[in-house]
Design an enzyme around this catalytic site. Structure first.
Site, PDB file in Angstrom:
ATOM      1  NE  ARG A 255      28.748 -10.704  54.516  1.00 25.77           N
ATOM      2  CZ  ARG A 255      29.005 -12.068  54.097  1.00 25.77           C
ATOM      3  NH1 ARG A 255      28.012 -12.583  53.300  1.00 25.77           N
ATOM      4  NH2 ARG A 255      29.876 -12.572  54.615  1.00 25.77           N
ATOM      5  CG  ASP A 257      28.522 -14.645  50.559  1.00 30.17           C
ATOM      6  OD1 ASP A 257      28.924 -14.735  51.859  1.00 30.17           O
ATOM      7  OD2 ASP A 257      28.507 -15.677  49.863  1.00 30.17           O
ATOM      8  CB  ALA A 258      32.046 -15.093  48.836  1.00 29.39           C
ATOM      9  CB  VAL A 259      33.068  -9.557  46.330  1.00 28.91           C
ATOM     10  CG1 VAL A 259      31.957  -9.229  46.947  1.00 28.91           C
ATOM     11  CG2 VAL A 259      34.393  -9.172  47.244  1.00 28.91           C
ATOM     12  CD  GLU A 295      32.415 -13.491  53.257  1.00 30.78           C
ATOM     13  OE1 GLU A 295      32.966 -14.239  53.880  1.00 30.78           O
ATOM     14  OE2 GLU A 295      31.642 -13.603  52.553  1.00 30.78           O
ATOM     15  CG  ASP A 320      37.366 -12.713  57.585  1.00 35.77           C
ATOM     16  OD1 ASP A 320      36.679 -11.927  57.948  1.00 35.77           O
ATOM     17  OD2 ASP A 320      37.364 -13.529  56.852  1.00 35.77           O
ATOM     18  CG  ASP A 321      44.177  -9.975  57.692  1.00 36.06           C
ATOM     19  OD1 ASP A 321      43.561 -11.094  57.408  1.00 36.06           O
ATOM     20  OD2 ASP A 321      44.933  -9.361  57.024  1.00 36.06           O
ATOM     21  CG  PHE A 322      39.939  -6.659  64.024  1.00 36.65           C
ATOM     22  CD1 PHE A 322      40.778  -5.367  64.623  1.00 36.65           C
ATOM     23  CD2 PHE A 322      39.039  -7.190  64.831  1.00 36.65           C
ATOM     24  CE1 PHE A 322      40.481  -5.131  65.934  1.00 36.65           C
ATOM     25  CE2 PHE A 322      38.559  -6.484  66.132  1.00 36.65           C
ATOM     26  CZ  PHE A 322      39.327  -5.686  66.654  1.00 36.65           C
ATOM     27  CG  HIS A 390      27.640 -15.814  59.236  1.00 35.60           C
ATOM     28  ND1 HIS A 390      28.006 -14.580  58.721  1.00 35.60           N
ATOM     29  CD2 HIS A 390      27.725 -16.556  58.216  1.00 35.60           C
ATOM     30  CE1 HIS A 390      27.975 -14.656  57.503  1.00 35.60           C
ATOM     31  NE2 HIS A 390      28.116 -15.793  57.096  1.00 35.60           N
ATOM     32  CD  GLN A 392      36.163 -16.337  61.202  1.00 36.70           C
ATOM     33  OE1 GLN A 392      36.744 -17.303  61.656  1.00 36.70           O
ATOM     34  NE2 GLN A 392      36.498 -15.906  60.093  1.00 36.70           N
TER      35      GLN A 392
END
Length: 596
Positions: A255, A257-259, A295, A320-322, A390, A392
């Site tokens: 995963r 992070d924050a690409v 992400e 994150d929209d979901f 983690h 949210q």
């Protein structure tokens, strides 16, 4: 040809173009090093006793009297400021020869933080809980970052030595044992990695070479140098790290992070595409699927578009929209970035089109945001969704979980749409039983000034979210960490046990009903009434999820809900029934139906 990496035989080679002199310190012995034209230093005459076996070592840079750890250090037994220690990844006798891997498609992901998953906070202790995850029906464990950071406990995003495994968790040998144990139980492992910034303490990389892009900043500080002078070797440092986890540690995916914070505008060959290309090449070599999940805050489908169509070719990305659409409509929270998601129209949109912000106005950002997903050519499983993760939870002022503001019925509704919706579901540790323990932001920086800055900065973060600063726990207080550990007595009884049974039922349905993992967006539709507060999700014409988002009973004519009298109730929570040609849903009741 320019040298950008070191081979396995170059045990103590180090890329350090900045210092004028580098001396190896190994097991107390100082060894002279010589530099090549590409900035790599190698021992001039390595003593035979240091050529093999376990060695503690570091580097003296110019006149600095304290040895610095290896930027590619595999172990830091004395912490990130101490000497490195060699580690042979081939020494582990793997027992996962029968493991053929696990693709993201159709899977259920479980996000965990090793330090708070168990009271002990180690890989060995986490192994003892793997059967719980197997019984839950999980396919892939996504582990928060485990690389070297300063202090004893941390979320993991303050890492400064990306090739290490935090010693308090058990170090690299325990990590390998854990992955091996997962594979033997049919569980894949996705490792969360951070390539967009370095932590604030123990970061000596800039003393060695141009690891930073001084002209670019991220939310967390100076960006990594992906496109400036010397960036070829920095990029290799990142890509080699990714391959290490996948190859040497046998993990099944990463995963990223924050690409959106990866600053790489000067390269035609983006670092994300390079990571995807080399991961796919390794996947072909090892004969099992290897997955990269981004992400991203951009809502940019190009990340998951195949390279043949001009995309980066990553397997998946978080959406994150979901989360925002689901939680806003269950809790009524419309502060900050949640404001745009009020009303069931937002949830209907993310369930059928993936992104809510797909070129629409974002009030939080003050601009339009995102672009549409290609629903014809993009399988729905490429979006990873959740009702909790983690960020949210931990980025709420008090680190409180959904149970603190949601009823048992609301938790059941959230689970149903997450687990039975079209995208890949992810469960945050403890969510499956509605854990009551918080998961707050915690740190353990030994430096008093840094600790104070982190604590004060945390208070300043919540101005736009209308959260009371008095509820913000001090990240540096050890109690903030210990109170974030899961309480494993909870899932054995009461509402916790009932919610756990619900999660198992829902995941069981995913395994037995093919329409619930069908990746075609065309096989997903929604009926809903935003004013009345009900929504029905249809999957492939064979299953339907019906739920009330209202605190009152709602009655819906069957034809409006897209149901017929022949529909059979498979599982439910709350009052769910058909009466006089109507679907009756009690307050926050949810049911799953077989419709064909």
């Amino acid at each position: 040809m320019t040298s950008t990496t070191r081979s396995e035989s170059d045990r103590f080679a180090v890329w350090a173009p900045r210092p004028q002199q580098v001396t190896l310190v190994a097991d107390g012995t100082q060894v002279a090093m010589s530099r090549d034209d590409d900035g790599w230093w190698r021992p001039t005459d390595l003593p035979a006793g240091l050529a093999e076996g376990e060695v503690d070592y570091g580097y003296l840079l110019d006149e600095e009297p304290t040895p610095r750890p290896d930027p590619r250090s595999p172990r830091q037994p004395e912490g990130v400021h101490g000497l490195s220690r060699t580690f042979d990844p081939s020494a582990h006798q793997w027992q996962d020869g029968a493991w053929t891997g696990r693709q993201l498609a159709g899977g259920v992901v479980y996000e965990m933080h090793i330090g708070t998953f168990t009271p002990e906070g180690t890989f060995a202790a986490a192994e003892e809980r793997l059967d719980h995850l197997v019984e839950l029906g999980v396919d892939l464990l996504e582990i928060l970052p485990v690389n070297g950071f300063n202090g004893t406990h941390n979320w993991g995003y303050d890492g400064v030595l990306w090739y290490t495994v935090h010693e308090a968790y058990g170090g690299p040998a325990a990590y390998q044992h854990f992955v091996d144990a997962c594979h033997q139980r049919g569980l894949g492992v996705v490792q969360d990695v951070v390539y967009n910034h370095l932590g604030p303490s123990g970061n000596y990389l800039p003393e060695f070479g141009p690891y930073y892009n001084e002209a670019a900043n991220t939310t967390w500080g100076t960006a990594i140098n992906f496109d400036g002078r010397g960036s070829d070797t920095v990029r290799r440092y990142v890509v080699d790290n990714a391959l290490m986890w996948l190859r040497d540690m046998h993990v099944d995916g990463l995963r990223l992070d924050a690409v959106h914070a990866l600053a790489d505008p000067g390269q035609a060959y983006d670092i994300l595409e390079q990571l995807a290309v080399e991961t796919d090449a390794l996947s072909a070599a090892v004969g099992r699927p290897l997955t990269l999940i981004a992400e991203s805050d951009m809502n940019n489908p190009r990340l998951i578009t195949p390279r043949q169509a001009g995309g980066f070719g990553l397997a998946g990305q978080w959406s994150d929209d979901f989360h925002h659409a689901l939680l806003t409509n269950l809790t009524g929270d419309t502060a900050g970035w949640f404001a745009d998601f009020a009303g069931l129209d937002s949830l209907a949109k993310v369930l059928t089109r993936g992104f809510f912000h797909d070129g629409t106005w974002s009030s939080f950002r003050g601009r339009t945001h995102g672009r549409p997903v290609d629903l014809t050519h993009t399988p729905s499983w490429r979006l990873v969704v959740c009702s909790a993760n983690h960020d949210q939870i931990g980025n709420r002022a008090d680190g409180s979980r959904p149970r603190s503001r949601m009823s048992q019925g609301q938790l059941a509704v959230a689970a149903a749409f997450t687990l039975l919706g079209p995208s890949t579901p992810m469960v945050f540790m403890g969510e499956e039983w509605g854990a009551s323990t918080p998961w707050a932001f915690f740190s353990s920086h030994p430096e008093p000034e840094l600790g104070k800055a982190v604590s004060e900065g945390r208070l300043a973060e919540f101005a736009e979210m209308d959260w009371d600063p008095e509820t913000v726990p001090d990240p540096q207080d050890p109690a903030t960490f210990t109170s974030s550990r899961l309480d494993w007595s909870e899932p054995t009884g009461g509402e916790h046990a009932d919610l756990l049974a619900w999660y198992r039922e829902l995941i069981g349905l995913r395994r037995t009903r093919p329409e619930l993992t069908d990746p075609r967006w065309s096989e997903v539709s929604v009926d809903h009434d935003a004013e009345e507060g009900w929504l029905v999700l249809h999957r492939g014409g064979r299953s339907a999820v019906t739920a009330s988002f209202s605190a009152d009973e709602v009655r819906v004519p069957l034809h409006e809900a897209g149901l017929t009298g022949a529909a059979g109730l498979l599982v439910s929570r709350g009052d769910v029934r058909v009466e006089d040609g109507e679907l009756v849903l009690g307050a926050h009741a949810v049911g799953v139906w077989a419709t064909a």
